[in-house]
Design a protein around this motif. Structure first.
Motif, PDB file in Angstrom:
ATOM      1  N   GLY A  34       5.323  31.340  13.319  1.00  0.00           N
ATOM      2  CA  GLY A  34       4.429  30.704  14.289  1.00  0.00           C
ATOM      3  C   GLY A  34       3.468  29.724  13.646  1.00  0.00           C
ATOM      4  N   ALA A  35       2.858  30.128  12.548  1.00  0.00           N
ATOM      5  CA  ALA A  35       1.911  29.246  11.859  1.00  0.00           C
ATOM      6  C   ALA A  35       2.606  27.995  11.336  1.00  0.00           C
ATOM      7  CB  ALA A  35       1.223  30.001  10.721  1.00  0.00           C
ATOM      8  N   GLN A  38       3.213  25.670  14.304  1.00  0.00           N
ATOM      9  CA  GLN A  38       1.957  25.017  14.673  1.00  0.00           C
ATOM     10  C   GLN A  38       1.675  23.832  13.752  1.00  0.00           C
ATOM     11  OE1 GLN A  38      -1.559  27.421  14.087  1.00  0.00           O
ATOM     12  NE2 GLN A  38      -2.726  26.249  15.583  1.00  0.00           N
ATOM     13  N   TRP A  62       2.089  29.316  19.713  1.00  0.00           N
ATOM     14  CA  TRP A  62       1.862  28.607  18.450  1.00  0.00           C
ATOM     15  C   TRP A  62       2.153  27.120  18.593  1.00  0.00           C
ATOM     16  CZ3 TRP A  62      -0.611  30.500  14.396  1.00  0.00           C
ATOM     17  CH2 TRP A  62      -0.633  31.879  14.166  1.00  0.00           C
TER      18      TRP A  62
END
Length: 196
Positions: A34-35, A38, A62
């Motif tokens: 997810g990070a 993003q 995200w």
């Protein structure tokens, strides 16, 4: 200390995670994936983004957190029951369009502007309909897939599917890609301009 822990989860993530656990959703994207999503989408101003496999919306949260105000996200899933969580928590975001449909069919009939980032987290667009998915990707666009390292929920023989997919992607002259043996196993490909 520098490590790969993730602390700044996006708005709505905790609520989606709680609902996912309550309903027994067993295929969430992890925090590192997810990070990364993003961060990647933040590098694409005014991006057109496609997520194949909404699930309950964890990765969707995200992506939205990294997108600018002029970007848009289409997220597809066949499971209305799970996608309803994403709609409840994230559906008020005008940048998000949730589509409950077969992603393979959607990809085959798609004829609008190409996508700047595709996160393929379902069978279509990854293990089937790969050409259709890559055909919707803009030059310079990012194609991102996860779960390339063995996962506990893999059915017998799925490792062979992964090997074939990676070999196919690596054989394509219109892609530049990197494998990351990190998180659940990430592959990122960039669509190159075709040679004359």
């Amino acid at each position: 200390m520098f490590n790969d822990s993730v602390h700044n989860v996006p708005s709505g993530f905790a609520e989606i995670q709680q609902a996912s656990e309550a309903m027994g959703f067993s295929m969430p994207s992890d925090l590192q994936t997810g990070a990364l999503l993003q961060t990647l989408v933040a590098a694409k101003p005014e991006a057109r983004v496609l997520e194949i496999g909404t699930g309950t919306g964890l990765a969707t949260a995200w992506l939205l957190a990294g997108m600018d105000a002029d970007s848009s996200l289409i997220s597809i899933d066949t499971a209305a029951y799970y996608q309803a969580v994403a709609n409840q928590v994230l559906g008020s975001d005008a940048r998000l369009t949730l589509v409950c449909d077969d992603a393979g069919t959607y990809l085959e009939r798609y004829d609008a502007a190409p996508f700047d980032l595709i996160f393929a987290d379902a069978w279509p667009g990854k293990y089937s309909h790969l050409d259709a998915a890559l055909g919707t990707l803009a030059t310079g666009g990012l194609y991102v897939i996860d779960d390339m390292l063995p996962q506990p929920n893999w059915p017998d023989g799925h490792g062979d599917n992964v090997d074939r997919l990676v070999a196919d992607l690596e054989s394509r002259s219109d892609l530049s890609l990197v494998r990351l043996a990190w998180s659940t196993g990430i592959l990122i490909a960039v669509k190159k301009e075709r040679s004359a």
